[in-house]
Design a protein around this motif. Structure first.
Motif, PDB file in Angstrom:
ATOM      1  N   ARG A  30     -35.163  13.059 -11.453  1.00  0.00           N
ATOM      2  CA  ARG A  30     -35.962  12.216 -12.352  1.00  0.00           C
ATOM      3  C   ARG A  30     -37.283  12.874 -12.710  1.00  0.00           C
ATOM      4  NH1 ARG A  30     -36.392   6.231 -10.244  1.00  0.00           N
ATOM      5  NH2 ARG A  30     -37.390   6.088 -12.287  1.00  0.00           N
ATOM      6  N   GLU A  31     -37.853  13.641 -11.811  1.00  0.00           N
ATOM      7  CA  GLU A  31     -39.137  14.274 -12.077  1.00  0.00           C
ATOM      8  C   GLU A  31     -38.916  15.611 -12.790  1.00  0.00           C
ATOM      9  OE1 GLU A  31     -42.010  12.942 -11.614  1.00  0.00           O
ATOM     10  OE2 GLU A  31     -41.193  11.132 -10.675  1.00  0.00           O
ATOM     11  N   PRO A  32     -39.825  15.957 -13.690  1.00  0.00           N
ATOM     12  CA  PRO A  32     -39.692  17.263 -14.397  1.00  0.00           C
ATOM     13  C   PRO A  32     -39.861  18.428 -13.408  1.00  0.00           C
ATOM     14  CG  PRO A  32     -41.286  15.822 -15.491  1.00  0.00           C
ATOM     15  CD  PRO A  32     -40.967  15.185 -14.194  1.00  0.00           C
ATOM     16  N   PHE A  33     -39.133  19.517 -13.665  1.00  0.00           N
ATOM     17  CA  PHE A  33     -39.382  20.718 -12.896  1.00  0.00           C
ATOM     18  C   PHE A  33     -39.083  21.919 -13.783  1.00  0.00           C
ATOM     19  CE2 PHE A  33     -34.886  20.375 -11.999  1.00  0.00           C
ATOM     20  CZ  PHE A  33     -34.438  21.691 -11.988  1.00  0.00           C
ATOM     21  N   LEU A  34     -39.674  23.056 -13.410  1.00  0.00           N
ATOM     22  CA  LEU A  34     -39.592  24.314 -14.176  1.00  0.00           C
ATOM     23  C   LEU A  34     -39.398  25.458 -13.184  1.00  0.00           C
ATOM     24  CD1 LEU A  34     -40.002  25.782 -16.969  1.00  0.00           C
ATOM     25  CD2 LEU A  34     -42.441  25.868 -16.372  1.00  0.00           C
ATOM     26  N   VAL A  35     -38.497  26.379 -13.537  1.00  0.00           N
ATOM     27  CA  VAL A  35     -38.255  27.540 -12.670  1.00  0.00           C
ATOM     28  C   VAL A  35     -38.802  28.783 -13.365  1.00  0.00           C
ATOM     29  CG1 VAL A  35     -36.543  28.941 -11.457  1.00  0.00           C
ATOM     30  CG2 VAL A  35     -36.199  26.478 -11.710  1.00  0.00           C
ATOM     31  N   LEU A  36     -39.676  29.506 -12.643  1.00  0.00           N
ATOM     32  CA  LEU A  36     -40.268  30.743 -13.161  1.00  0.00           C
ATOM     33  C   LEU A  36     -39.737  31.920 -12.371  1.00  0.00           C
ATOM     34  CD1 LEU A  36     -44.020  29.590 -13.357  1.00  0.00           C
ATOM     35  CD2 LEU A  36     -42.315  29.447 -15.163  1.00  0.00           C
ATOM     36  N   ASN A  37     -39.656  33.071 -13.091  1.00  0.00           N
ATOM     37  CA  ASN A  37     -39.315  34.283 -12.332  1.00  0.00           C
ATOM     38  C   ASN A  37     -40.577  34.901 -11.791  1.00  0.00           C
ATOM     39  OD1 ASN A  37     -40.531  35.510 -14.499  1.00  0.00           O
ATOM     40  ND2 ASN A  37     -38.649  36.315 -15.391  1.00  0.00           N
ATOM     41  N   SER A  38     -40.469  36.048 -11.195  1.00  0.00           N
ATOM     42  CA  SER A  38     -41.633  36.682 -10.552  1.00  0.00           C
ATOM     43  C   SER A  38     -42.686  37.070 -11.563  1.00  0.00           C
ATOM     44  CB  SER A  38     -41.185  37.897  -9.740  1.00  0.00           C
ATOM     45  OG  SER A  38     -40.544  38.852 -10.579  1.00  0.00           O
ATOM     46  N   SER A  39     -42.299  37.183 -12.864  1.00  0.00           N
ATOM     47  CA  SER A  39     -43.271  37.520 -13.906  1.00  0.00           C
ATOM     48  C   SER A  39     -43.894  36.265 -14.499  1.00  0.00           C
ATOM     49  CB  SER A  39     -42.582  38.327 -15.010  1.00  0.00           C
ATOM     50  OG  SER A  39     -42.011  39.505 -14.506  1.00  0.00           O
ATOM     51  N   LEU A  40     -43.611  35.165 -13.891  1.00  0.00           N
ATOM     52  CA  LEU A  40     -44.144  33.871 -14.311  1.00  0.00           C
ATOM     53  C   LEU A  40     -43.613  33.437 -15.670  1.00  0.00           C
ATOM     54  CD1 LEU A  40     -47.895  34.015 -13.155  1.00  0.00           C
ATOM     55  CD2 LEU A  40     -45.863  33.356 -11.887  1.00  0.00           C
ATOM     56  N   VAL A  60     -39.627  27.705 -24.544  1.00  0.00           N
ATOM     57  CA  VAL A  60     -39.936  27.691 -23.109  1.00  0.00           C
ATOM     58  C   VAL A  60     -39.267  28.864 -22.398  1.00  0.00           C
ATOM     59  CG1 VAL A  60     -39.713  26.414 -20.969  1.00  0.00           C
ATOM     60  CG2 VAL A  60     -40.186  25.186 -23.088  1.00  0.00           C
ATOM     61  N   ILE A  61     -37.929  28.961 -22.554  1.00  0.00           N
ATOM     62  CA  ILE A  61     -37.189  29.970 -21.803  1.00  0.00           C
ATOM     63  C   ILE A  61     -37.627  31.348 -22.252  1.00  0.00           C
ATOM     64  CG2 ILE A  61     -34.907  30.892 -21.266  1.00  0.00           C
ATOM     65  CD1 ILE A  61     -35.520  28.179 -20.048  1.00  0.00           C
ATOM     66  N   GLY A  62     -37.969  32.148 -21.236  1.00  0.00           N
ATOM     67  CA  GLY A  62     -38.418  33.516 -21.481  1.00  0.00           C
ATOM     68  C   GLY A  62     -39.868  33.606 -21.847  1.00  0.00           C
ATOM     69  N   ILE A  63     -40.553  32.489 -21.947  1.00  0.00           N
ATOM     70  CA  ILE A  63     -41.978  32.482 -22.324  1.00  0.00           C
ATOM     71  C   ILE A  63     -42.805  32.430 -21.038  1.00  0.00           C
ATOM     72  CG2 ILE A  63     -43.787  31.322 -23.598  1.00  0.00           C
ATOM     73  CD1 ILE A  63     -41.579  32.489 -25.340  1.00  0.00           C
ATOM     74  N   SER A  64     -43.859  33.260 -21.006  1.00  0.00           N
ATOM     75  CA  SER A  64     -44.777  33.236 -19.853  1.00  0.00           C
ATOM     76  C   SER A  64     -45.507  31.886 -19.831  1.00  0.00           C
ATOM     77  CB  SER A  64     -45.767  34.390 -19.947  1.00  0.00           C
ATOM     78  OG  SER A  64     -46.760  34.250 -18.934  1.00  0.00           O
ATOM     79  N   SER A  76     -56.916  29.232 -15.066  1.00  0.00           N
ATOM     80  CA  SER A  76     -57.065  30.482 -14.293  1.00  0.00           C
ATOM     81  C   SER A  76     -56.767  30.273 -12.821  1.00  0.00           C
ATOM     82  CB  SER A  76     -58.477  31.043 -14.480  1.00  0.00           C
ATOM     83  OG  SER A  76     -59.442  30.094 -14.036  1.00  0.00           O
ATOM     84  N   GLU A  77     -57.286  29.193 -12.259  1.00  0.00           N
ATOM     85  CA  GLU A  77     -57.051  28.934 -10.837  1.00  0.00           C
ATOM     86  C   GLU A  77     -55.573  28.669 -10.582  1.00  0.00           C
ATOM     87  OE1 GLU A  77     -57.621  28.483  -6.803  1.00  0.00           O
ATOM     88  OE2 GLU A  77     -59.020  29.260  -8.329  1.00  0.00           O
ATOM     89  N   PHE A  78     -54.924  27.933 -11.517  1.00  0.00           N
ATOM     90  CA  PHE A  78     -53.509  27.619 -11.380  1.00  0.00           C
ATOM     91  C   PHE A  78     -52.677  28.897 -11.452  1.00  0.00           C
ATOM     92  CE2 PHE A  78     -49.504  26.301 -13.527  1.00  0.00           C
ATOM     93  CZ  PHE A  78     -48.961  25.586 -12.468  1.00  0.00           C
ATOM     94  N   LEU A  79     -52.991  29.783 -12.461  1.00  0.00           N
ATOM     95  CA  LEU A  79     -52.270  31.050 -12.618  1.00  0.00           C
ATOM     96  C   LEU A  79     -52.484  31.952 -11.416  1.00  0.00           C
ATOM     97  CD1 LEU A  79     -52.974  31.740 -16.408  1.00  0.00           C
ATOM     98  CD2 LEU A  79     -50.852  30.882 -15.375  1.00  0.00           C
ATOM     99  N   LYS A  80     -53.671  31.924 -10.903  1.00  0.00           N
ATOM    100  CA  LYS A  80     -53.976  32.735  -9.708  1.00  0.00           C
ATOM    101  C   LYS A  80     -53.102  32.314  -8.546  1.00  0.00           C
ATOM    102  CE  LYS A  80     -57.863  33.953  -6.713  1.00  0.00           C
ATOM    103  NZ  LYS A  80     -59.292  33.746  -6.452  1.00  0.00           N
ATOM    104  N   ARG A  81     -52.956  30.997  -8.389  1.00  0.00           N
ATOM    105  CA  ARG A  81     -52.141  30.488  -7.297  1.00  0.00           C
ATOM    106  C   ARG A  81     -50.654  30.824  -7.514  1.00  0.00           C
ATOM    107  NH1 ARG A  81     -54.181  24.799  -4.816  1.00  0.00           N
ATOM    108  NH2 ARG A  81     -56.400  25.325  -4.589  1.00  0.00           N
ATOM    109  N   LEU A  82     -50.189  30.780  -8.784  1.00  0.00           N
ATOM    110  CA  LEU A  82     -48.784  31.130  -9.062  1.00  0.00           C
ATOM    111  C   LEU A  82     -48.504  32.578  -8.720  1.00  0.00           C
ATOM    112  CD1 LEU A  82     -48.039  29.262 -12.431  1.00  0.00           C
ATOM    113  CD2 LEU A  82     -47.217  28.691 -10.151  1.00  0.00           C
ATOM    114  N   ARG A  83     -49.416  33.478  -9.059  1.00  0.00           N
ATOM    115  CA  ARG A  83     -49.226  34.893  -8.749  1.00  0.00           C
ATOM    116  C   ARG A  83     -49.153  35.099  -7.244  1.00  0.00           C
ATOM    117  NH1 ARG A  83     -53.465  35.345 -12.761  1.00  0.00           N
ATOM    118  NH2 ARG A  83     -52.505  35.869 -14.795  1.00  0.00           N
TER     119      ARG A  83
END
Length: 893
Positions: A30-40, A60-64, A76-83
């Motif tokens: 029911r909740e949204p989710f997104l799967v990223l590869n190592s390149s985000l 969406v697909i293939g988009i950073s 920036s803080e969010f992207l930093k945490r994803l990396r």
């Protein structure tokens, strides 16, 4: 989540099944989710993600994630945490992002990140994802929309802040308590100011442990009520402040839940001033009510139609009506017609709003028709709060004043005559002593005319020896305090003689209060001086009279010591005056009389100021004892305090001898008179019965006359003996319950023959008798009633009724015997209870009778504590009333 979804070595068909299961599971979340590869870059998202953010796969697909502009992931803080997650595989939780959600605008999401490691081709065929994978590391982002929670939290924070401000700024004391324990959790600032206790002395304590609580039991009961009923209100709860004052508060509380805790919110409103105001109002209303009910002025309240609504006692007494009677009347009904027109005119002006009050002197008509004058002040009161308008009248009875004014006007012409005719001299002179005016009595006293006195001064007509004292009296008394005491003065008459007088002077002042003149009242006391001299000369005569009187007279102080006695008293006892003054009253009284005399002193002399005549004994100087009769009077000083007593004492030795002779006579009469009379009666009855042979008509008449004469003699002797016995005090009287109706029934039976002979009917009415019995001597009571009823029968006209009515009052029962007979002449009524006395009209109607019946009946009634009275009118009949105490005569020794 496990890193390897499908372990290596599994068959391919099982892998396909797991892939399908995983895809279905992910799509149904029911909740949204997104799967990223190592390149985000986005490699997968589920349907809720697509619906929530309204994005197509191509955007969406293939988009950073940093380039998804509309979603604003470029934090920036969010992207930093994803990396960092991509690098280490360690995820994070609850990172808040504000993202654009299609038509809803910006929404706040809580984002959770998880690092995943999957085979390279794990997602290759899921949803036909055409993405070039650069390894087996993935990041799973879960999105939880917390916009509503955030808004609610913010609103709650705002609400809580507002509540706190309201809590702290409230003008009532607020306490928050634990509902289970009664501990204080919070207190607002107003409570601290109200009671003066700082927070550390309040927080954490149970409510009944607070120093402010005066009634611990009341506080505990209130907590129990709250636990049971949820809401409690106490109109008046006394609490004490830090400085010892008592505050009265209105206590209101209720229970509610807060952070999984049940709490009690208590509101304490200070009503001390309100209660004081209410008490002041109550006192004011009570004072007004008392002023209204007990005021010296008459007060009345009426409606606009002048009907009385309320009146006070003074107004009722003034007019002679009860309040109930006045409420049935109007102001017009009690007003004199001459005053009414003016009243109506003024009241109409008030009702029209042209006046609010008026005052007038008018006349009223009392219930008994008497006219009274009154000063009347009427106010028109407009009702408020829905109440009706009314009129209030204050009425002052000035009848006496008005009558005095009228009389003063009438007597103004008579003043000069009274002034001149009064026996005392009246004089007025100025401060230099010059005569201004005087009445004729003063002129006659001194022998001057007013013209001659006008040339003299007050000082010139006073004796020269008294002039210095007169000057001092004028300065020290008249000018300082305005008047002199009564003093003696000598005046010089025109002929040179001296006149002894009593004088008193008064100062008069002008309108500015300055001394103006002196009034004097002069009384000629020459005759009184002569009287005083004569009184002194008569003192010796008084002493001679005092000493020559035959009865003993003595005076004792409060301790019984002799102060004074006359010669008769001294000779009676054989002591001299000097000897008696060293003795007390008890020294001459035998021991057996002391308690009796003490009772007389206590219950008669001290209570009523005198005693009745009583008998006792004295001891002479030679030791002999003799009987006396005595009577005492209390002597008091000018303040009313007892200081002693006077006693008059009579030697009754001779009287006692006479009483013994009476007893002897009674005994003689009983035996020596009754016996032959009874024998004569027996002989005559024998002759009447024909036992000695038949009698001729003439002989029978003689014998009957002898019998009647003998009967009268027997009755006379019997009555005389009754009188002697009653006077001697030796007749014993019973004190027993007497059934009144039964006595009357017996009486009717006893007198039936006499009544029938006179053709008289006896009618008895006991309808007003509540108690069937009284305490008396049954036999003596019947004797008294027999005398009254038989007299009524004897002197009633033939065919008339005799009425016997019994009436019970609070302490007495009255037997009223009424007849319509000859009555008693008014001039003879005062003698009717005297011995041997018979009214003149009774003698002419009935020759028989001893004249002792009513005397004996009165004596018997008094001995039983009762009394016989009567009302009679000659030719119209008599009412004889016997009043008997319900409880009988008090028992005496």
């Amino acid at each position: 989540m496990k890193k390897n979804i499908v372990p290596s070595g599994h068959p391919k068909n099982e892998v396909a099944i797991v892939k399908t299961y995983a895809d279905t599971l992910l799509q149904t979340m029911r909740e949204p989710f997104l799967v990223l590869n190592s390149s985000l870059k986005a490699v997968y998202f589920n349907k809720p993600f697509e619906r929530r953010f309204r994005l197509k796969r191509k955007s969406v697909i293939g988009i950073s994630i940093a380039e998804m502009g509309e979603l604003r992931f470029a934090d920036s803080e969010f992207l930093k945490r994803l990396r960092l997650v991509s690098k280490t595989g360690k995820g994070f939780e609850a990172y808040e992002l504000r993202l654009k959600c299609g038509h809803r605008g910006n929404c706040i999401f809580k984002v959770n990140a998880r690092g995943l490691r999957l085979p390279k081709d794990a997602l290759k065929n899921i949803s036909s994802a055409a993405v070039k994978f650069d390894g087996s590391k993935f990041i799973l982002l879960g999105f939880e929309d917390i916009s509503e929670k955030k808004i609610f939290s913010e609103q709650f924070s705002i609400t809580e802040s507002r509540f706190r401000k309201l809590f702290e700024s409230a003008k009532v004391g607020i306490l928050v308590l634990d509902a289970l324990t009664g501990e204080v959790l919070d207190v607002n600032e107003h409570s601290v100011k109200m009671f003066g206790y700082p927070l550390p002395e309040v927080l954490g304590k149970r409510v009944w442990e607070l120093e402010a609580v005066k009634d611990v039991k009341q506080a505990k009961n209130a907590l129990k009520q709250l636990q049971n009923n949820k809401i409690v209100r106490i109109p008046d709860m006394p609490l004490k402040t830090k400085d010892g004052r008592t505050l009265h508060v209105e206590f209101a509380s209720n229970v509610y839940g807060y952070n999984h805790l049940k709490v009690i919110q208590c509101q304490l409103r200070d009503i001390t001033d309100k209660l004081r105001a209410q008490e002041a109002l109550r006192i004011s209303e009570e004072r007004y009510r008392r002023i209204f009910d007990e005021g010296v002025l008459g007060m009345a309240i009426s409606d606009r139609q002048l009907h009385f609504i309320k009146v006070n006692r003074r107004f009722c007494r003034m007019l002679g009506y009860s309040e109930k009677e006045l409420k049935k009347r109007t102001f017009k009904d009690i007003s004199h017609p001459a005053s009414l027109e003016k009243d109506i005119r003024n009241i109409r002006l008030m009702l029209d709003g042209k006046k609010t009050s008026y005052q007038t002197v008018k006349r009223y008509i009392r219930k008994d028709g008497e006219i009274i004058w009154a000063n009347t002040h009427v106010n028109y009161i407009r009702g408020g709060n829905g109440q009706s308008d009314f009129l209030q009248a204050l009425v002052e009875d000035i009848t006496t004043q008005k009558t005095a004014e009228i009389k003063l006007q009438i007597n103004a012409a008579k003043y000069r005559g009274l002034y001149d005719s009064i026996s005392d001299g009246i004089v007025r002179f100025d401060l230099q002593g010059k005569f201004l005016e005087c009445n004729s009595s003063f002129r006659k006293m001194l022998g001057y005319s007013m013209k001659n006195l006008g040339k003299l001064s007050y000082y010139q007509v006073t004796s020269e020896k008294n002039r210095s004292a007169q000057d001092a009296r004028l300065k020290e008394q008249v000018l300082k305090r305005g008047y002199t005491n009564l003093y003696e003065e000598s005046f010089i008459k025109k002929d040179g003689g001296e006149l002894s007088c009593e004088a008193k002077l008064w100062l008069t002042r002008d309108s500015q209060g300055k001394p103006e003149s002196v009034w004097g009242v002069i009384r000629d006391v020459t005759r009184r001086k002569m009287t005083e001299a004569a009184l002194q000369s008569s003192e010796s005569k008084y002493r001679g009279l005092y000493d020559s009187i035959k009865d003993g007279i003595e005076m004792t102080d409060v301790h019984g010591r002799f102060v004074e006695s006359n010669k008769a008293y001294q000779e009676m006892l054989g002591y001299t005056d000097k000897e008696l003054k060293k003795m007390t009253y008890h020294d001459i009284t035998p021991e057996k009389w002391r308690d009796i005399e003490l009772d007389i002193l206590t219950n008669q002399l001290l209570k009523q100021g005198f005693s009745g005549e009583y008998e006792k004994e004295y001891i002479r100087k030679d030791g002999t004892v003799f009987p006396v009769s005595s009577r005492l009077w209390m002597i008091r000083d000018e303040k009313g305090h007892p200081i002693g007593s006077w006693g008059i004492v009579r030697d009754i030795t001779e009287r006692k001898k006479i009483e013994r002779l009476k007893d002897d006579f009674a005994s003689l009469a009983s035996h020596q008179l009754r016996t032959p009379l009874t024998g004569t009666k027996w002989l005559v009855e024998t002759i009447q019965d024909g036992q000695l042979g038949p009698l001729t008509q003439k002989q029978k008449e003689y014998v009957d006359n002898i019998y009647q004469t003998n009967e009268r003699m027997i009755q006379l002797v019997s009555d005389m003996l009754d009188v002697i016995h009653l006077e001697s005090g030796k007749v014993a009287f019973a004190r027993e319950p007497v059934p009144v109706c039964e006595v009357l029934d017996n009486l009717i039976v006893m007198l039936k023959t006499a009544a029938e002979k006179r053709q008289v009917k006896i009618v008895v009415d006991c309808g007003r008798l509540h108690s069937p019995k009284i305490v008396a001597d049954s036999k003596r009571l019947q004797t008294v009633l027999e005398c009254l009823v038989s007299n009524a029968i004897e002197y009633s006209p033939t065919g008339k009724d005799v009425f016997v009515e019994v009436v019970e009052e609070p302490d007495t029962v009255s037997f009223i015997v009424k007849d319509s007979g000859i009555g008693i002449p008014k001039a003879e009524q005062e003698h009717i209870f005297e011995r041997f006395y018979r009214a003149s009209n009774a003698k002419s109607q009935k020759a028989n009778g001893t004249g002792l019946g009513l005397a004996i009946a009165q004596m018997l009634a008094k001995e039983m504590g009762g009394l016989i009275t009567f009302k009679s009118e000659e030719g119209k009949g008599s009412d004889f009333i016997l009043r008997m105490p319900v409880r009988g005569r008090p028992k005496t020794d």
